[in-house]
Design an enzyme around this catalytic site. Structure first.
Site, short mmCIF file in Angstrom:
data_model
loop_
_atom_site.label_atom_id
_atom_site.label_comp_id
_atom_site.label_asym_id
_atom_site.label_seq_id
_atom_site.Cartn_x
_atom_site.Cartn_y
_atom_site.Cartn_z
N ASP A 1 44.08 39.17 -2.84
CA ASP A 1 44.98 39.33 -1.71
C ASP A 1 46.42 39.51 -2.17
O ASP A 1 46.72 39.36 -3.35
CB ASP A 1 44.86 38.13 -0.76
CG ASP A 1 44.71 36.80 -1.49
OD1 ASP A 1 45.11 36.74 -2.67
OD2 ASP A 1 44.22 35.84 -0.89
N ASN B 1 41.48 24.93 5.48
CA ASN B 1 40.77 25.33 6.70
C ASN B 1 39.51 26.14 6.38
O ASN B 1 38.93 26.75 7.27
CB ASN B 1 41.70 26.13 7.61
CG ASN B 1 42.23 27.40 6.93
OD1 ASN B 1 41.81 27.71 5.81
ND2 ASN B 1 43.11 28.11 7.60
N HIS C 1 39.33 28.78 4.35
CA HIS C 1 39.51 30.21 4.07
C HIS C 1 39.19 30.54 2.61
O HIS C 1 39.29 29.67 1.73
CB HIS C 1 40.91 30.70 4.47
CG HIS C 1 42.04 30.31 3.57
ND1 HIS C 1 43.31 30.07 4.03
CD2 HIS C 1 42.12 30.13 2.22
CE1 HIS C 1 44.11 29.78 3.01
NE2 HIS C 1 43.41 29.80 1.90
C1 F6R Z 1 44.82 33.07 -2.99
C2 F6R Z 1 43.63 32.74 -2.28
C3 F6R Z 1 43.53 31.51 -1.41
C4 F6R Z 1 43.67 30.22 -2.22
C5 F6R Z 1 43.60 29.02 -1.28
C6 F6R Z 1 43.76 27.71 -2.02
O1 F6R Z 1 44.64 34.27 -3.74
O2 F6R Z 1 42.71 33.45 -2.37
O3 F6R Z 1 42.30 31.53 -0.75
O4 F6R Z 1 42.64 30.15 -3.16
O5 F6R Z 1 44.62 29.13 -0.33
O6 F6R Z 1 45.05 27.64 -2.56
P1 F6R Z 1 45.43 26.49 -3.58
O7 F6R Z 1 44.58 26.68 -4.77
O8 F6R Z 1 46.89 26.73 -3.90
O9 F6R Z 1 45.19 25.21 -2.89
#
Ligand code: F6R
Length: 257
Positions: free
Chosen positions: A66, A135, A137
């Protein structure tokens, strides 16, 4: 899906790195899907250590999940900058082998189509590293994202913007939109390794592993993937009822694709 629970966040990184290095052993031109954020940093550190010890990553192709919309690629918080700084540079991966959605494209729809086409031309993702949002994602597929969605422009949820505010001077500086691979795009990776650490991930992990497969928890698609592994520290695994610490075995292939 396999679930491995290891001692601490550094061990999570080392275990995930072992899985990547196994894949690299099988395919020196591995297409490695990479997540940004905090969770996979220990994995990238372990891979960089392997490079220093002689592992050759020069033919690896790296594909990001992303990118924020409207943040210059030179901004250190952009995912272009992250992928270059944390992954491509330390692993000595040539610039031409790096693919990140273009969050500054004047025509985001065309940029998403071009991204999917470029990924297809590389033969698709071999191993995809994922983090998970509080959440549920994956990439920036927020709850409600269709499980067959493709790369597209999407809005960040308020939860995600609040979580990512730690990287920006003010909460309102967090971009509101992104380009993200869809859940359907991510699911086409041949192998998926999701890493998570810390108590703030426990509820999302439990929903993804033991809850229903539903758009309300995009990470739940992993239950239907035939080669997916979650690598967790004990805090992230604390909400799981039916999984225990597992040994670092080659993960089994189970269930339909
Ligand atoms: C970013 C991504 C997001 C992160 C998620 C967790 O490229 O794909 O899905 O993996 O927001 O973020 P952290 O690891 O910072 O808690």
């Amino acid at each position: 899906m396999d679930v491995a629970v290891v001692g601490d966040p550094e061990s999570v990184g080392r275990r995930a790195a072992v899985l990547v290095l196994q894949g690299l052993g099988e395919d020196p031109a591995l297409v490695l899907g990479v997540a940004t954020g905090s969770s996979p940093v220990s994995t990238y550190r372990a891979l960089a250590e392997a490079r220093r010890e002689g592992t050759d990553f020069s033919r690896v192709r790296v594909v990001a999940l992303d990118e924020y919309v409207g943040l210059p690629e030179t901004d250190p918080r952009s995912y272009h900058a992250f992928v270059w700084r944390e992954i491509a540079q330390p692993l000595r991966i040539p610039r031409d082998n790096v693919l990140v959605p273009d969050g500054n494209a004047p025509d985001p729809e065309a940029a998403c189509a071009a991204f999917e086409e470029a990924l297809r031309a590389w033969g698709g993702t071999g191993i995809q590293l994922l983090g998970i949002g509080r959440n549920g994602h994956v990439g920036f597929n927020e709850p409600g994202s269709a499980l067959d969605s493709r790369t597209r422009r999407s809005a960040l949820s308020e939860t995600t913007r609040a979580d990512n505010a730690r990287f920006f001077p003010r909460p309102e500086d967090v971009p509101a939109y992104c380009l993200t691979q869809g859940v359907g795009t991510i699911a086409e990776a041949r192998t998926i390794v999701l890493v998570a650490s810390g108590p703030h991930k426990a509820a999302a992990v439990a929903a993804a592993v033991e809850g229903p497969v539903t758009e309300a928890c995009p990470a739940s698609f992993l239950q239907r993937h035939r080669d997916a592994t979650m690598v967790l520290d004990p805090a992230a695994a604390a909400g799981l009822a039916g999984h225990r610490v597992s040994e670092p075995t080659r993960h089994r292939r189970s269930g339909p694709a």
